[in-house]
Structure formats: C-alpha cells, structure tokens
Design an enzyme around this catalytic site. Structure first.
Site, PDB file in Angstrom:
ATOM      1  CE1 TYR A 154      29.286  34.006  39.539  1.00 33.92           C
ATOM      2  CE2 TYR A 154      28.369  32.047  38.507  1.00 33.92           C
ATOM      3  CZ  TYR A 154      29.174  32.631  39.472  1.00 33.92           C
ATOM      4  OH  TYR A 154      29.873  31.839  40.353  1.00 33.92           O
ATOM      5  CE  LYS A 158      32.592  32.836  38.417  1.00 33.91           C
ATOM      6  NZ  LYS A 158      33.858  32.953  39.192  1.00 33.91           N
TER       7      LYS A 158
END
Length: 252
Positions: A154, A158
């Site tokens: 993640y 991001k």
C-alpha cells in the site's frame, strides 16, 4: 455554491467512504457525477442519495484495473454527457501484512488497484480533456506513502501515486489540465474498520487510539477529505498543480 455547474465529474471507488462523500460533494455543487464502482449495483445507493437531494448522477460499473473496461467506461460517460471535466481517482484496496508474510498476489493486487488503475483512468481521460483545454485530475494518495509497518504494498502504491501526479502535471499542464493528489491520514471508513478487525482491535477503540496521537485529537471524516478534493477540482485551485496535499489532522 455552484462551482461545478455544467461540469461532468467521474469518481472511482465511489460506492462508499471518501469516494461516496466526494461524489455527493461535487453533485451538491452542481456537477453531473459518474459514480463508478466495481458494479453499477454497488454505486446505485449513492446515486439515489444524490438524485433525492436534487443532484445529477449516474451509476457506472467498471473494473478499473482493466484498461479496456476503463476506456469503454470513460467513452460512455463522454458520449452520454458530452464532456469530462473532472476525474477523481479514488478506488483502492488494502492487503496488509509484514513483508515476510505477504504473498506476491497481495502485492500485485494492491499495486494494480491503487496505482495502475489511476494510470488507466488518466490515460483514458486525457484524449477528452486535452482538446477541451480543461481538466481537473485529483488522485488519492495516503500518509502511508511515507512508510507504514505492515503496508509495504500500500505504501509503495501510494508513493507511486505522488510520482504519477507530479509527472502528469508536467505533461498535461500545457493543456490547462491540473493534476494534484490528496494524502489523507486516518479516516473513519469501512476500510479502516476492516483493518482494525484484521488486527483484532475493536474499530471504535482503534479510532480512539489513533485520535490520541493525532494533534487535533480526532480522526478524519470522509466529508472532510471530499472538501479538499472539491477545492482541487475547482477553479479556485486554478494555479495549483503537481502537488500532494496531506490532510491528516497535523500528524507527523
């Protein structure tokens, strides 16, 4: 306010959480909103809310990890409404785990959904925005881009969103297209509640713990992130491009 009167907006991952709040906010300010989620049925309740409040919205089903499906989805929105002014890339998933426990499939799924999908959507939108010499693209990053234990997939995705945003701002700026990102901290959504459940913590207790170490002493709400997205999608932010705005209650 009618900042988005006569504008057409497309919001991905809009069936719940930040995406739903963003769709509601843009519609409340006059936009016609394509509420995009994996299926039109999932997006339907948000569309019903918007229409009941006097706004304009359509439910669109699309797997945003599939570039062919994305092209067809964007073409449909433009065919039906004549234009595409605003793109909010919000769709995302989590598959948290420590590195040594993380299957390659979970790495791939998060990168595909949280980063590659934005590439597909931006690439599909730009042929419509460039001739119009107008466009607002807002991508959802996260405070996790700075690094977060158990979120190597993640965090990488991001962080990649921020690089994608900065580069597209350079490439699309000459056509009067603004590209920015929003990086929320902890926001009270079903996704963060699911994260708490996976680590064996009651969601309310998890939020309380996060609030204690946040300078504003509370967690964020989807509508607060939607307000920042709406600013970046508006002409009020006409000279803002290539930026990532952290919205995290002052957390460091």
């Amino acid at each position: 306010m009618d900042r988005f009167a006569d504008r057409v907006a497309l919001v991905t991952g809009a069936a719940q959480g930040i995406g739903a709040a963003t769709a509601r906010r843009l519609a409340a300010e006059g936009a016609t909103v394509a509420v995009v989620d994996l299926t039109a049925e999932r997006a339907g309740p948000v569309v019903d809310e918007i229409v009941a409040a006097g706004g304009s919205a359509i439910a669109v089903g699309c797997d945003v990890t599939d570039p062919v499906a994305v092209d067809a989805m964007v073409d449909r929105v433009v065919t039906d409404h004549g234009r595409l002014d605003i793109l909010v890339n919000n769709a995302g998933i989590t598959r948290d785990n420590l590195l040594f426990r993380m299957p390659a499939d979970d790495w791939d799924a998060v990168l595909r959904t949280n980063l590659s999908s934005m590439f597909h959507c931006c690439r599909a939108a730009q042929p419509h925005m460039v001739p119009a010499r107008y466009g607002k693209i807002v991508n959802l990053s996260s405070r996790s881009a700075l690094g977060n234990r158990g979120q190597v997939n993640y965090a990488a995705a991001k962080a990649g969103v921020q690089g994608l945003t900065a580069t597209l701002a350079i490439e699309l700026g000459p056509y009067d297209i603004n590209v920015n990102a929003v990086a929320p901290g902890f926001v009270a959504t079903s996704m963060t509640a699911a994260v708490a459940a996976r680590i064996g913590v009651d969601p309310d207790e998890h939020r309380r713990q996060v609030a204690e170490r946040t300078p504003l002493r509370r967690v964020g709400q989807p509508a607060e992130i939607a307000a920042v997205i709406a600013f970046l999608a508006s002409d009020d932010a006409s000279y803002v491009s290539g930026q990532t705005l952290y919205v995290n209650g002052g957390a460091r």
